[in-house]
Design an enzyme around this catalytic site. Structure first.
Site, PDB file in Angstrom:
ATOM      1  N   HIS A  11       0.841  -1.195   0.000  1.00 15.87           N
ATOM      2  CA  HIS A  11       0.000   0.000   0.000  1.00 15.87           C
ATOM      3  C   HIS A  11       0.877   1.247   0.000  1.00 15.87           C
ATOM      4  O   HIS A  11       1.589   1.506   0.969  1.00 15.87           O
ATOM      5  CB  HIS A  11      -0.886  -0.039   1.254  1.00 15.87           C
ATOM      6  CG  HIS A  11      -1.798   1.120   1.390  1.00 15.87           C
ATOM      7  ND1 HIS A  11      -1.707   2.028   2.420  1.00 15.87           N
ATOM      8  CD2 HIS A  11      -2.836   1.525   0.617  1.00 15.87           C
ATOM      9  CE1 HIS A  11      -2.664   2.928   2.282  1.00 15.87           C
ATOM     10  NE2 HIS A  11      -3.355   2.652   1.204  1.00 15.87           N
ATOM     11  N   GLU A  38       0.421  -0.776  -4.893  1.00 13.58           N
ATOM     12  CA  GLU A  38      -0.622   0.238  -5.065  1.00 13.58           C
ATOM     13  C   GLU A  38      -0.007   1.616  -4.856  1.00 13.58           C
ATOM     14  O   GLU A  38       0.883   1.797  -4.008  1.00 13.58           O
ATOM     15  CB  GLU A  38      -1.725   0.028  -4.007  1.00 13.58           C
ATOM     16  CG  GLU A  38      -2.912   0.966  -4.151  1.00 13.58           C
ATOM     17  CD  GLU A  38      -2.910   2.197  -3.243  1.00 13.58           C
ATOM     18  OE1 GLU A  38      -3.873   2.974  -3.310  1.00 13.58           O
ATOM     19  OE2 GLU A  38      -1.924   2.416  -2.482  1.00 13.58           O
ATOM     20  N   ASP A  40      -1.004   6.195  -5.612  1.00 12.70           N
ATOM     21  CA  ASP A  40      -2.045   7.188  -5.901  1.00 12.70           C
ATOM     22  C   ASP A  40      -1.514   8.207  -6.901  1.00 12.70           C
ATOM     23  O   ASP A  40      -0.357   8.633  -6.789  1.00 12.70           O
ATOM     24  CB  ASP A  40      -2.425   7.905  -4.600  1.00 12.70           C
ATOM     25  CG  ASP A  40      -2.700   6.918  -3.475  1.00 12.70           C
ATOM     26  OD1 ASP A  40      -3.781   6.326  -3.477  1.00 12.70           O
ATOM     27  OD2 ASP A  40      -1.802   6.721  -2.623  1.00 12.70           O
ATOM     28  N   HIS A  53      -0.327  10.942  -2.478  1.00 15.31           N
ATOM     29  CA  HIS A  53      -1.650  10.602  -1.936  1.00 15.31           C
ATOM     30  C   HIS A  53      -2.542  11.806  -1.668  1.00 15.31           C
ATOM     31  O   HIS A  53      -3.662  11.905  -2.155  1.00 15.31           O
ATOM     32  CB  HIS A  53      -1.495   9.783  -0.649  1.00 15.31           C
ATOM     33  CG  HIS A  53      -2.813   9.423  -0.032  1.00 15.31           C
ATOM     34  ND1 HIS A  53      -3.477  10.252   0.852  1.00 15.31           N
ATOM     35  CD2 HIS A  53      -3.604   8.345  -0.200  1.00 15.31           C
ATOM     36  CE1 HIS A  53      -4.617   9.685   1.211  1.00 15.31           C
ATOM     37  NE2 HIS A  53      -4.719   8.529   0.587  1.00 15.31           N
ATOM     38  N   GLU A 112      -4.304   4.070  -8.307  1.00  7.74           N
ATOM     39  CA  GLU A 112      -5.516   4.691  -7.762  1.00  7.74           C
ATOM     40  C   GLU A 112      -5.550   6.148  -8.197  1.00  7.74           C
ATOM     41  O   GLU A 112      -4.652   6.928  -7.843  1.00  7.74           O
ATOM     42  CB  GLU A 112      -5.543   4.585  -6.235  1.00  7.74           C
ATOM     43  CG  GLU A 112      -6.843   5.172  -5.701  1.00  7.74           C
ATOM     44  CD  GLU A 112      -6.859   5.370  -4.195  1.00  7.74           C
ATOM     45  OE1 GLU A 112      -6.094   4.715  -3.464  1.00  7.74           O
ATOM     46  OE2 GLU A 112      -7.652   6.230  -3.766  1.00  7.74           O
TER      47      GLU A 112
HETATM   48  O1  G3P Z   1      -6.492   1.743  -2.875  1.00 12.44           O
HETATM   49  C1  G3P Z   1      -6.623   1.355  -1.543  1.00 12.44           C
HETATM   50  C2  G3P Z   1      -6.350   2.522  -0.620  1.00 12.44           C
HETATM   51  O2  G3P Z   1      -5.146   3.105  -0.992  1.00 12.44           O
HETATM   52  C3  G3P Z   1      -7.446   3.536  -0.638  1.00 12.44           C
HETATM   53  O3  G3P Z   1      -7.300   4.546   0.281  1.00 12.44           O
HETATM   54  O4  G3P Z   1      -6.680   6.759   1.064  1.00 12.44           O
HETATM   55  O5  G3P Z   1      -5.003   4.937   1.174  1.00 12.44           O
HETATM   56  O6  G3P Z   1      -5.625   5.927  -1.004  1.00 12.44           O
HETATM   57  P1  G3P Z   1      -6.103   5.584   0.379  1.00 12.44           P
HETATM   58 MG    MG Z   2      -4.527   4.625  -2.330  1.00 12.73          MG
END
Ligand code: G3P
Ligand code: MG
Length: 245
Positions: A11, A38, A40, A53, A112
């Site tokens: 993450h 993953e 952002d 993020h 994401e």
């Molecule tokens: O994609 C899973 C997770 O990353 C979603 O929440 O706020 O950590 O981007 P966030």
């Molecule tokens: Mg995320």
């Protein structure tokens, strides 16, 4: 590995140990044995896709203000070490730089799109084009909290998988997921209500990948439920738990 084994997805990279959403975090995730990564994405003021993020800079960089109000050159001058000792001078990467690092590894790549607060018109097209330019469509999962954006991605995705990402409790998320035409649901960990919930989602045809699963107890529970993957900040712990450690 057993084809049904729960996969471990990093993450924001190995973000417990290295600054989230930076190249060192992605490299460490690969070294620790992640099977997916993953991160952002947003757009700089001059249209470069950047990996960060928050919509604002203050938490993870030494800058202030909004990501979208800074050019890529301006964002690049910021220190994105986010207080991690030993990582001073690490920068916000572009999507291309991250794909270059991940491409040879074979891991699944979950991009994401952070476009529910700042809409970033054209982000969907740009992300899909970048993925295509690396020939990575088949290894990419696209997700966003914006249902509008998921709908826009539908006809564009070009072989990449789409996932339904949500924040509120939903007893039957496979219903909106089916309506959106996605292949997976990405629920917050507290809203994975039990083994039956996971089984029903999977029986409806959806992969289940909860976020964020860090503690040993939660990891063991999600493995027992048979989720398809976990998003975790602690890839090393997840790998050890999965191998029976
Ligand atoms: O994609 C899973 C997770 O990353 C979603 O929440 O706020 O950590 O981007 P966030
Ligand atoms: Mg995320």
């Amino acid at each position: 590995m057993d084809e049904h084994a729960t996969r471990i997805w990093a993450h924001r990279g190995a973000s417990a140990y290295a600054p989230e959403n930076t190249l060192p975090a992605f490299e460490l995730a690969l070294a620790q044995g992640a099977e997916g990564v993953e991160f952002d994405v947003q757009l700089s003021a001059d249209g470069t896709i950047v990996v960060i993020h928050d919509e604002t800079l203050a938490r993870t960089t030494d800058g202030t203000g909004n990501v979208c109000d800074h050019t890529f050159a301006q964002l690049r001058r910021l220190d994105a070490c986010a207080g991690h000792v030993g990582f001073r001078g690490v920068t916000i990467p572009s999507l291309d730089e991250v794909l270059e690092v991940l491409e040879p590894s074979g891991v699944t790549i979950n991009i994401e799109l952070k476009n529910s607060e700042v809409p970033y018109p054209g982000l969907e097209e740009q992300v899909v084009a970048a993925v295509a330019s690396f020939g990575l469509a088949g290894r990419v999962v696209l997700s966003t909290f914006s249902e509008q954006s998921v709908r826009r991605l539908g006809p564009l995705a070009g072989g990449s998988e789409l996932a339904f990402l949500y924040t509120d409790p939903r007893l039957r998320p496979w219903r909106p997921a089916a309506e959106l035409g996605v292949a997976a649901i990405h629920p917050p960990l507290p809203y994975v209500f039990g083994a039956g919930f996971v089984r029903r989602a999977q029986a409806a045809g959806f992969a289940v990948r909860p976020w964020v699963v860090d503690g040993e107890r939660s990891l063991r529970r999600m493995l027992r439920y048979g989720v398809d993957a976990v998003f975790t900040n602690t890839v090393d712990v997840a790998v050890a738990v999965r191998s029976g450690g």
